[in-house]
Scaffold this motif. Sequence first.
Motif, PDB file in Angstrom:
ATOM      1  N   SER A 179      -6.019  -3.099  -3.385  1.00 29.18           N
ATOM      2  CA  SER A 179      -6.490  -2.669  -2.073  1.00 29.18           C
ATOM      3  C   SER A 179      -7.827  -1.966  -2.275  1.00 29.18           C
ATOM      4  O   SER A 179      -7.999  -1.236  -3.265  1.00 29.18           O
ATOM      5  CB  SER A 179      -5.490  -1.707  -1.437  1.00 29.18           C
ATOM      6  N   SER A 229      -3.414 -16.163  -3.406  1.00 31.63           N
ATOM      7  CA  SER A 229      -3.236 -14.772  -3.007  1.00 31.63           C
ATOM      8  C   SER A 229      -2.885 -14.693  -1.525  1.00 31.63           C
ATOM      9  O   SER A 229      -3.047 -15.652  -0.785  1.00 31.63           O
ATOM     10  CB  SER A 229      -4.497 -13.960  -3.299  1.00 31.63           C
ATOM     11  N   LEU A 277      -6.148  -7.833  10.548  1.00 37.14           N
ATOM     12  CA  LEU A 277      -5.367  -8.248   9.385  1.00 37.14           C
ATOM     13  C   LEU A 277      -3.999  -8.715   9.838  1.00 37.14           C
ATOM     14  O   LEU A 277      -3.386  -8.091  10.701  1.00 37.14           O
ATOM     15  CB  LEU A 277      -5.202  -7.062   8.431  1.00 37.14           C
ATOM     16  N   PRO A 325      -5.892  -3.188   4.125  1.00 38.14           N
ATOM     17  CA  PRO A 325      -5.636  -4.468   3.449  1.00 38.14           C
ATOM     18  C   PRO A 325      -5.060  -4.294   2.050  1.00 38.14           C
ATOM     19  O   PRO A 325      -5.536  -3.475   1.259  1.00 38.14           O
ATOM     20  CB  PRO A 325      -7.016  -5.117   3.387  1.00 38.14           C
ATOM     21  N   THR A 355      -3.350 -11.667   1.660  1.00 36.17           N
ATOM     22  CA  THR A 355      -3.819 -10.352   2.085  1.00 36.17           C
ATOM     23  C   THR A 355      -3.199 -10.036   3.438  1.00 36.17           C
ATOM     24  O   THR A 355      -3.316 -10.822   4.370  1.00 36.17           O
ATOM     25  CB  THR A 355      -5.362 -10.300   2.195  1.00 36.17           C
ATOM     26  N   THR A 409      -3.883  -6.980  -1.127  1.00 33.34           N
ATOM     27  CA  THR A 409      -3.909  -8.368  -1.574  1.00 33.34           C
ATOM     28  C   THR A 409      -2.923  -8.544  -2.719  1.00 33.34           C
ATOM     29  O   THR A 409      -2.966  -7.795  -3.697  1.00 33.34           O
ATOM     30  CB  THR A 409      -5.326  -8.775  -2.021  1.00 33.34           C
TER      31      THR A 409
END
Length: 154
Positions: free
Chosen positions: A75, A144, A27, A134, A146, A136
């Motif tokens: 999340s 969006s 991520l 994560p 993330t 978002t």
Amino acid sequence: MKRVFAAFAVLLSFSAVPGFAQDAGALPAAQHNRQKIVVLDGTLSPSSHNASYASGYFTIRNDDGADHLLKGVSSPICSSITAHHTNQEQTQATNDLFSHLSLPHNSEMIFPPSGYHLLCGGITKPLQQGEKIPFTFQFLDGDSITIGFTVKPV
């Protein structure tokens, strides 16, 4: 000399391939969207009083010349996300802060431990220090972002 140059060229070509340079499933720690909004410095601290809660801290920056509206944060490990302030009374309006947060043009907002931050409730799995969770951030136009919030102690 040709071997050194060839080896350097091979290394450069590998570093240009995202799958080789970093874990493809990793991520990002910060990310811009097409609206020129960036979310960065996300950390998540488990509550020392209740294992089903954690506090999230982050910075959100609007680098665009236009105002934008954050309409939600989610999340997969949180059954609810609300806003919380360390030293102020909680109300429905403050709880819903992240469902209608105005992001003024060319501005930065910091959500630190000593002020407004997000509260992840109903955590669905144990959190491990250093793990990336994560989160978002959804915006009014459907765009969006993330990013990974790193789990850290308070």
